[in-house]
Design a protein around this motif. Structure first.
Motif, short mmCIF file in Angstrom:
data_model
loop_
_atom_site.label_atom_id
_atom_site.label_comp_id
_atom_site.label_asym_id
_atom_site.label_seq_id
_atom_site.Cartn_x
_atom_site.Cartn_y
_atom_site.Cartn_z
N SER A 290 46.86 51.90 8.93
CA SER A 290 47.55 53.04 9.56
C SER A 290 47.32 53.05 11.07
CB SER A 290 47.06 54.35 8.94
OG SER A 290 47.26 54.37 7.54
N LEU A 291 46.09 52.78 11.49
CA LEU A 291 45.80 52.76 12.93
C LEU A 291 46.55 51.64 13.63
CD1 LEU A 291 41.95 53.48 12.91
CD2 LEU A 291 43.78 55.03 13.59
N MET A 292 46.67 50.49 12.97
CA MET A 292 47.41 49.39 13.58
C MET A 292 48.89 49.72 13.71
SD MET A 292 45.63 46.07 11.83
CE MET A 292 43.87 45.77 12.01
N CYS A 293 49.44 50.41 12.71
CA CYS A 293 50.84 50.83 12.80
C CYS A 293 51.03 51.84 13.94
CB CYS A 293 51.30 51.42 11.47
SG CYS A 293 51.42 50.21 10.12
N LEU A 294 50.07 52.76 14.10
CA LEU A 294 50.15 53.70 15.23
C LEU A 294 50.06 52.99 16.57
CD1 LEU A 294 47.95 56.69 14.01
CD2 LEU A 294 50.43 56.64 14.28
N GLU A 295 49.28 51.91 16.61
CA GLU A 295 49.18 51.14 17.85
C GLU A 295 50.52 50.51 18.21
OE1 GLU A 295 46.74 47.34 19.74
OE2 GLU A 295 46.41 47.97 17.66
N LEU A 296 51.28 50.08 17.20
CA LEU A 296 52.60 49.54 17.49
C LEU A 296 53.53 50.61 18.07
CD1 LEU A 296 53.34 47.29 14.37
CD2 LEU A 296 52.96 46.55 16.71
N VAL A 297 53.37 51.85 17.60
CA VAL A 297 54.19 52.93 18.12
C VAL A 297 53.83 53.24 19.57
CG1 VAL A 297 54.82 55.36 17.83
CG2 VAL A 297 54.53 53.90 15.83
N HIS A 298 52.51 53.20 19.89
CA HIS A 298 52.03 53.50 21.24
C HIS A 298 51.81 52.22 22.06
CE1 HIS A 298 51.06 57.19 19.02
NE2 HIS A 298 51.11 57.80 20.18
N SER A 299 52.63 51.23 21.84
CA SER A 299 52.45 49.96 22.57
C SER A 299 52.74 50.10 24.05
CB SER A 299 53.35 48.88 21.96
OG SER A 299 54.71 49.28 22.03
N SER A 300 53.55 51.11 24.45
CA SER A 300 53.85 51.27 25.87
C SER A 300 52.69 51.88 26.64
CB SER A 300 55.09 52.17 26.02
OG SER A 300 54.88 53.43 25.41
N ASN A 301 51.83 52.64 25.95
CA ASN A 301 50.67 53.26 26.60
C ASN A 301 49.46 52.38 26.37
OD1 ASN A 301 48.57 54.91 27.49
ND2 ASN A 301 49.65 56.77 26.88
N VAL A 302 48.96 51.76 27.42
CA VAL A 302 47.87 50.79 27.28
C VAL A 302 46.58 51.48 26.85
CG1 VAL A 302 46.51 49.04 28.47
CG2 VAL A 302 48.95 49.29 28.98
N ILE A 303 46.26 52.63 27.42
CA ILE A 303 45.00 53.31 27.12
C ILE A 303 44.95 53.77 25.67
CG2 ILE A 303 43.47 55.19 27.77
CD1 ILE A 303 43.76 52.98 29.86
N ASP A 304 46.01 54.45 25.21
CA ASP A 304 46.05 54.89 23.81
C ASP A 304 46.04 53.70 22.86
OD1 ASP A 304 46.11 57.47 24.69
OD2 ASP A 304 48.29 57.68 24.50
N GLY A 305 46.74 52.63 23.24
CA GLY A 305 46.74 51.44 22.39
C GLY A 305 45.36 50.82 22.27
N LEU A 306 44.59 50.81 23.36
CA LEU A 306 43.24 50.26 23.32
C LEU A 306 42.32 51.10 22.43
CD1 LEU A 306 42.57 49.15 27.01
CD2 LEU A 306 42.76 47.70 24.99
N LYS A 307 42.45 52.42 22.52
CA LYS A 307 41.63 53.29 21.66
C LYS A 307 41.94 53.06 20.19
CE LYS A 307 41.17 56.97 25.11
NZ LYS A 307 41.50 58.38 25.44
N LEU A 308 43.22 53.03 19.84
CA LEU A 308 43.60 52.78 18.45
C LEU A 308 43.17 51.38 18.00
CD1 LEU A 308 47.19 54.31 18.52
CD2 LEU A 308 45.19 55.26 17.36
#
Length: 297
Positions: free
Chosen positions: A134-152
């Protein structure tokens, strides 16, 4: 950087999905261990004429029994069985069906605690895989935001590593419980020979995919952080160089302005020295005119 990071995230999601699919399939199937059990052949009847023992009762004298001359393994029937985490199923020697029993009831009392611990670890393994997926799928959604993507990405890596460790512990503990059950289990269940089945191989394939997903996720996190730091360092260096150029231009302009101003002052003073002030002739002597002009200059 976005395209590369997205590709790495897609690879992690694919490996995590395969790990989750393999683990659920292995968890609900009963082919962790397969083999044969040696059981005595049943008595022949009108419905069963093969794989049985015919005692040959004398029809003229029912009390007189003719014994079978079958000895050794000929007196036994080898039936197939397969065992999973929850159930153990074997062929029914009387018909074409299967008889299944709870593996928890078959395990010795000394191994029931370890078996339950293996079951809990296996369920936690699946739950943590779901969380990581689930977290990896959320990271795909937030791929434009580098900081949120790194946290996920960091949380997904932690959950995936923990799930892999729990899965490894669960598989090892189940293997140990099964081996003890083979030696100390019920006599009518003990296998004659056995080997690991496709469910067991799928469980370890799930662990392999889980570890691959965790390594890929950690690699993606590390590379993204390094690239981000490199870009920030390059940006800061360009800012410093721009400030240095601006400061150099500022001081250069100040220097040119100061020099031009000094030149103007010097030129004005020279002009003033070159221009003589008229002095009345009757107020000064002729001998003092040269010295007065020099003093004025």
């Amino acid at each position: 950087m976005k395209t590369t990071r997205r590709c790495r995230t897609l690879l992690s999601v694919s490996l995590n999905f395969l790990a989750l699919l393999f683990s659920i399939t292995a968890f609900i199937t009963t082919y962790w261990c397969v083999g044969t059990q040696r059981v005595p052949k049943p008595k022949c009847s009108k419905l069963r004429t093969h794989q049985c023992i015919d005692y040959g009762v004398n029809e003229t004298d029912p009390n007189k029994v003719v014994y079978s001359w079958e000895t050794g393994d000929d007196r036994f029937l080898f039936r197939q069985f397969h065992t999973g985490i929850w159930f153990s199923c074997e062929e029914n020697i009387h018909d074409e069906s299967e008889r299944c029993r709870s593996f928890i009831d078959l395990a010795p009392a000394s191994e029931k605690g370890m078996l339950w611990l293996s079951l809990v670890s296996e369920m936690l393994y699946i739950v943590l895989l779901v969380v990581g997926f689930s977290l990896m799928c959320l990271e795909l959604v937030h791929s434009s935001n580098v900081i949120d993507g790194l946290k996920l990405n960091a949380f997904a890596a932690v959950f995936t590593v923990l799930s892999g460790l729990l899965g490894m512990v669960a598989h090892v503990m189940y293997t140990q419980v099964f081996q003890v059950t083979v030696s100390l289990g019920p006599p009518d269940w003990r296998p004659y020979n056995w080997d690991y089945g496709w469910s067991f191989c799928m469980a370890w394939a799930s662990f392999t995919c889980c570890m691959g997903a965790s390594v890929t996720t950690l690699n993606s996190y590390t590379k993204t952080v390094i690239e981000f730091r490199h870009k920030r360092k390059t940006f800061e260096q360009s800012i410093r160089e721009e400030h240095a150029r601006e400061a150099f231009g500022y001081f250069r302009d100040r220097s040119v302005h100061s020099i031009s101003k000094s030149v103007e002052v010097y030129s004005s003073q020279a002009a003033n020295c070159g221009r003589k002030t008229p002095i009345p002739a009757d107020s000064l002597d002729l001998s003092d005119r040269g010295s007065l002009g020099e003093e004025q200059c």
